[in-house]
Design a protein around this motif. Sequence first.
Motif, PDB file in Angstrom:
ATOM      1  N   GLY A  89       6.268  -9.515   4.006  1.00 35.18           N
ATOM      2  CA  GLY A  89       6.282  -9.175   5.062  1.00 35.18           C
ATOM      3  C   GLY A  89       4.877  -7.811   5.202  1.00 35.18           C
ATOM      4  O   GLY A  89       4.070  -8.748   4.472  1.00 35.18           O
ATOM      5  N   ALA A  90       5.312  -7.060   6.168  1.00 39.00           N
ATOM      6  CA  ALA A  90       4.419  -6.209   5.485  1.00 39.00           C
ATOM      7  C   ALA A  90       4.508  -4.810   4.872  1.00 39.00           C
ATOM      8  O   ALA A  90       3.699  -3.882   4.831  1.00 39.00           O
ATOM      9  CB  ALA A  90       4.261  -5.307   7.148  1.00 39.00           C
ATOM     10  N   ALA A  91       5.539  -4.924   4.185  1.00 36.24           N
ATOM     11  CA  ALA A  91       5.724  -4.348   3.099  1.00 36.24           C
ATOM     12  C   ALA A  91       4.668  -4.078   1.761  1.00 36.24           C
ATOM     13  O   ALA A  91       4.176  -4.921   1.511  1.00 36.24           O
ATOM     14  CB  ALA A  91       7.079  -3.933   2.413  1.00 36.24           C
ATOM     15  N   GLY A  92       4.435  -3.185   1.000  1.00 30.06           N
ATOM     16  CA  GLY A  92       3.995  -3.683   0.183  1.00 30.06           C
ATOM     17  C   GLY A  92       1.911  -2.500   0.109  1.00 30.06           C
ATOM     18  O   GLY A  92       1.472  -3.045   1.358  1.00 30.06           O
ATOM     19  N   HIS A  93       1.370  -1.701  -0.543  1.00 27.34           N
ATOM     20  CA  HIS A  93       0.039  -0.601  -0.360  1.00 27.34           C
ATOM     21  C   HIS A  93       0.148  -0.675  -1.704  1.00 27.34           C
ATOM     22  O   HIS A  93       0.640   0.074  -2.850  1.00 27.34           O
ATOM     23  CB  HIS A  93       0.774   0.383   0.374  1.00 27.34           C
ATOM     24  CG  HIS A  93       2.078   0.830   0.384  1.00 27.34           C
ATOM     25  ND1 HIS A  93       2.911   1.692  -0.443  1.00 27.34           N
ATOM     26  CD2 HIS A  93       3.100   0.057   1.783  1.00 27.34           C
ATOM     27  CE1 HIS A  93       4.018   1.493  -0.038  1.00 27.34           C
ATOM     28  NE2 HIS A  93       3.998   0.748   0.955  1.00 27.34           N
ATOM     29  N   ILE A  94      -1.385  -0.305  -1.953  1.00 26.78           N
ATOM     30  CA  ILE A  94      -2.054   0.048  -3.198  1.00 26.78           C
ATOM     31  C   ILE A  94      -3.442   1.046  -2.935  1.00 26.78           C
ATOM     32  O   ILE A  94      -3.433   0.926  -1.974  1.00 26.78           O
ATOM     33  CB  ILE A  94      -2.920  -0.933  -4.317  1.00 26.78           C
ATOM     34  CG1 ILE A  94      -1.655  -2.681  -4.704  1.00 26.78           C
ATOM     35  CG2 ILE A  94      -3.638  -0.206  -4.931  1.00 26.78           C
ATOM     36  CD1 ILE A  94      -2.512  -3.081  -5.575  1.00 26.78           C
TER      37      ILE A  94
END
Length: 309
Positions: A89-94
């Motif tokens: 989905g929209a989760a997750g980031h670096i």
Amino acid sequence: MAPVAVSRTQEATAPAAAPAEPKQSLSDLPKEALNRVWRGNAEGTIKLDAFPDYWTKTDEESLLKKRQYVKEHLALTFRYWGKMGFNEGAAGHITVRDPILHDHYWMNPFSVHFSSITVSKLVLVTPEGYVHPTLGAQLPINAAGYWIHSAIHKARPEINSIGHCHSVHGKAWSAFGRPVEVTNQDSCLFYDNLAVYKSFGGVVLAGEEGARIAAALGPKNRCAILQNHGLLTLGDTVDEVGYYFALLDKQCHVQLMQEAAEANGIKKNLIDPVDAAFTAATLQHPTAVHFSIKSELDLIAEREPECLK
């Protein structure tokens, strides 16, 4: 619930015995960790360089080249995560620190699939958590990404990159609120290098939860399991973050399989802490971690060159 940091990856206690002697000694090996794991020719003309020659220079041209390198490797790491099936989905980031504006961070835009990230889609985030008005893509970012990452960057100024997402095996193992065990050579990467944040406060929408996660990490751990949530990794470079995360997710998968086997009467063996520490002294070196993911990023750059634009 108050956060609890667990930095030991060995929970099982062995029967009382004489201290184990290491099977190998670091004193017999090259001082530089990377030089322990590769060999060239007898003449010494074959070289292994981790980073471009401008990496440590501070003139404007070199810093601009380094910024481009950092952005390219951020895009490549997202493509790798996409191939690993980490998009959710929209989760997750670096985030990765900008080499010129040290209090600014490059990160992915909100709700863009990891496998479609390009350099031109990357967003530069200001210290206040807003999209930079002129540099980088003018696209929205994930608020939780800012709250978590900004708190950790503040608490750990030596860290240049942080990654978090909701991978399947990481989510599954996180429900136990336990570290993975050191049961194979690769898992030595997490020996005395893994925290468990024993709390779940819901979607991170404020700085307080980010600060609690940063506190649970402590001053040295580069990996964390967020109970009932997922995984989080830190590094000197985005390459390090990408590899730590992928390998931790794989080790969560290994742990789940081992737990299932043990529940059926097959006992697992843990690596002795002395041997784990010896192995970790080489595997955990940032440059060694960088080379662990290099072949994956090089392959993506070769097959998907559009991500570098």
